[in-house]
Design an enzyme around this catalytic site. Structure first.
Site, short mmCIF file in Angstrom:
data_model
loop_
_atom_site.label_atom_id
_atom_site.label_comp_id
_atom_site.label_asym_id
_atom_site.label_seq_id
_atom_site.Cartn_x
_atom_site.Cartn_y
_atom_site.Cartn_z
N SER A 238 36.55 41.33 37.24
CA SER A 238 37.22 40.57 38.30
C SER A 238 38.66 40.28 37.88
O SER A 238 39.08 40.64 36.77
CB SER A 238 36.48 39.26 38.56
OG SER A 238 36.55 38.42 37.42
N LYS A 239 39.38 39.61 38.77
CA LYS A 239 40.79 39.31 38.49
C LYS A 239 40.97 38.46 37.24
O LYS A 239 41.99 38.56 36.55
CB LYS A 239 41.42 38.61 39.69
CG LYS A 239 41.72 39.54 40.85
CD LYS A 239 42.49 38.82 41.94
CE LYS A 239 42.84 39.77 43.08
NZ LYS A 239 43.60 39.09 44.15
N ARG A 240 39.99 37.61 36.96
CA ARG A 240 40.15 36.74 35.78
C ARG A 240 40.15 37.53 34.47
O ARG A 240 40.58 37.04 33.43
CB ARG A 240 39.08 35.66 35.75
CG ARG A 240 37.66 36.15 35.58
CD ARG A 240 36.67 35.01 35.80
NE ARG A 240 35.30 35.46 35.74
CZ ARG A 240 34.59 35.54 34.62
NH1 ARG A 240 35.14 35.19 33.47
NH2 ARG A 240 33.34 35.95 34.63
N HIS A 241 39.67 38.78 34.53
CA HIS A 241 39.71 39.64 33.35
C HIS A 241 41.01 40.44 33.30
O HIS A 241 41.20 41.24 32.39
CB HIS A 241 38.52 40.61 33.37
CG HIS A 241 37.19 39.94 33.36
ND1 HIS A 241 36.34 39.96 34.45
CD2 HIS A 241 36.56 39.22 32.40
CE1 HIS A 241 35.24 39.28 34.15
NE2 HIS A 241 35.34 38.83 32.93
N GLY A 242 41.87 40.23 34.27
CA GLY A 242 43.11 41.00 34.33
C GLY A 242 43.03 42.20 35.23
O GLY A 242 43.96 42.99 35.31
#
Length: 467
Positions: A238-242
């Site tokens: 997801s976005k939180r992983h970049g």
């Protein structure tokens, strides 16, 4: 051997993300490696969520990555008549049938099966009724009551699905639209697709698709279901992983070849090799070395690869990409000798094209703005003599090259008894406005004699204005 034909069928309900880009890459590389065909198909049957903006963004991302297609893009919304033709064939052959059961009736069937400890599914009530098409009828595929459907998978090996657990599933809705599994099979069949590489989240659909192929008496493609890409904490990416859309990575200054290199390594290996040029991948890619384990997305590894690709790329190629980032900074540049010279000065130290563009910006300015701290420390009245000599001597040079520039600095050092740094740093500030830049000589050469002299004059005027 038949020509290998692969495909990539994105849904235009958003931008192209890492997982989709990797799927496209695997199919594209295999087609290139085998001198086959790569087909692009837009699965846009979700009218509520599909947008032209998403289609354009997907096409733009694929083009930026350098993933070109031999056929397409085809759009499923333009192919309804083809699906209808095949559905009617299935009904006529007895492989499918019309069903008038309401959703409420089907829900009750499923609930009853559940209370009996069975898998909740449609019970085949209309299977032998020989119903005709009506306003509220759906079409269901007549699936086997026993036996197994085996998915032969180049990545996962054979997976068996019990036919008794696959109900007579719908292939056309009551509104006349084809269901996903039917549309995919007909598309792949009519487009000659014989190799399907996709994420393993699609594995659950594969036995149903195989049953449709068999009902049509058609050959079954080679399947390869690759594991999902996970975040560093092994959860869904997801976005939180970049992880962002491919377009965002372009904006962040990554090279397409670096993205291609990184994406292919998320699930494929060639020994211990990490760095691949595009032509290396086309030569070496195969299906046998697609991994069975999930891959983890690592932004640091992507950054390291990007830096290596920047360093190994030609200034001509980099210029084509750098112009995009310079434009984002409001700088108009061309892929010319000047820009290529600028790139050579920044290439060894740049990790991203955004970083390179920021470092290159001073070259393109008509007039630099002096950093206050740098000007206070280095652009002082006692350096006027150095700047005046530098301007005069550079102007008088017969040839403007590194040897001649080094001679100018030596001459100034001899005449002023100052060390190299005491001369170079004020000139650097005069030229760039800051204390940080590429090497002084390579920078002056890239900037050119005329701009160098003009900026030294501007610095002299700046100092004189402070006296």
């Amino acid at each position: 051997m038949d020509t290998i034909i692969t495909r990539f069928p994105p849904s235009p309900t958003g931008y192209l993300h890492i997982g989709g880009a990797r799927t496209a890459l695997f199919n594209w590389l295999y087609a290139k490696k085998t001198k086959g065909k790569f087909v692009l198909r837009i699965e846009d049957t979700d009218a509520a969520r599909s947008t032209k903006e998403s289609v354009d963004a997907i096409l733009e991302s694929l083009e930026w990555l350098g993933i070109d297609w031999d056929e397409g893009p085809y759009f499923q919304t333009e192919r309804y008549h083809i699906y209808d033709e095949y559905i009617e064939k299935l009904v006529e052959s007895g492989a499918a049938y019309y069903c008038s059961c309401t959703q409420d009736e089907v829900n009750k069937m499923r609930q009853k099966a559940k209370t009996m400890g069975l898998k909740p599914m449609y019970n085949g009530k209309c299977r032998d009724k020989n119903l005709k098409k009506g306003d509220n009828t759906v079409v269901r595929l007549k699936t086997p009551d026993s036996g197994v459907t085996i998915v032969k998978d180049i990545v996962k090996g054979d997976t068996a699905f019990q036919n008794s657990e696959i109900d007579d599933f719908i292939i056309r809705r009551s509104d006349g639209s084809a269901m996903y599994n039917l549309a995919v099979v007909i598309d792949d069949l009519t487009m000659g697709i014989n190799t399907v590489i996709r994420g393993d989240d699609h594995l659950i659909n594969t036995p149903k698709q195989i049953l449709i192929y068999k009902a049509l008496g058609a050959g079954i493609p080679l399947f390869g279901h690759v594991p999902m890409v996970l975040g560093s904490d092994k959860s869904r990416l997801s976005k939180r992983h970049g992880a962002m859309s491919v377009g965002e990575y372009r904006k962040m200054g990554f090279l397409p070849d670096a993205m291609i290199n990184y994406l292919v390594r998320l699930g494929w290996s060639h020994g211990d090799q990490e760095f691949f040029k595009r032509e290396d991948l086309i030569e070496k890619f195969d299906l046998e070395h697609l991994g069975r384990s999930a891959s983890m997305f690592d932004t640091d590894k992507l950054m390291a690869l990007n830096s290596k690709h920047i360093q190994s790329s030609s200034p001509e190629i980099l210029a084509g990409h750098l112009i995009f980032h310079l434009k984002n900074l409001g700088i108009k540049a061309a892929n010319d000798a000047f820009t290529r010279g600028v790139i050579k000065t920044l290439q060894p130290r740049s990790k991203t094209l955004v970083e390179m563009a920021k470092g290159a910006s001073f070259y393109y300015l008509d007039e630099v703005e002096f950093d206050a701290k740098a000007a206070k420390k280095f652009l002082k009245p006692d350096i006027l003599n150095v700047l005046q000599k530098a301007g005069d001597y550079i102007k008088a040079l017969e040839e403007y090259n590194q040897d001649e520039l080094e001679g100018v600095f030596k001459q100034i050092m001899e005449e002023t008894k100052l060390k190299f740094g005491k001369i170079a740093q004020p000139i650097r500030v005069a030229i760039t406005g800051t204390t940080v830049s590429p090497g002084i000589f390579e920078m002056l050469l890239a900037l050119g004699r005329e701009k160098t002299i003009q900026r030294i004059k501007t610095a002299i005027i700046f100092i004189q204005g402070k006296e």
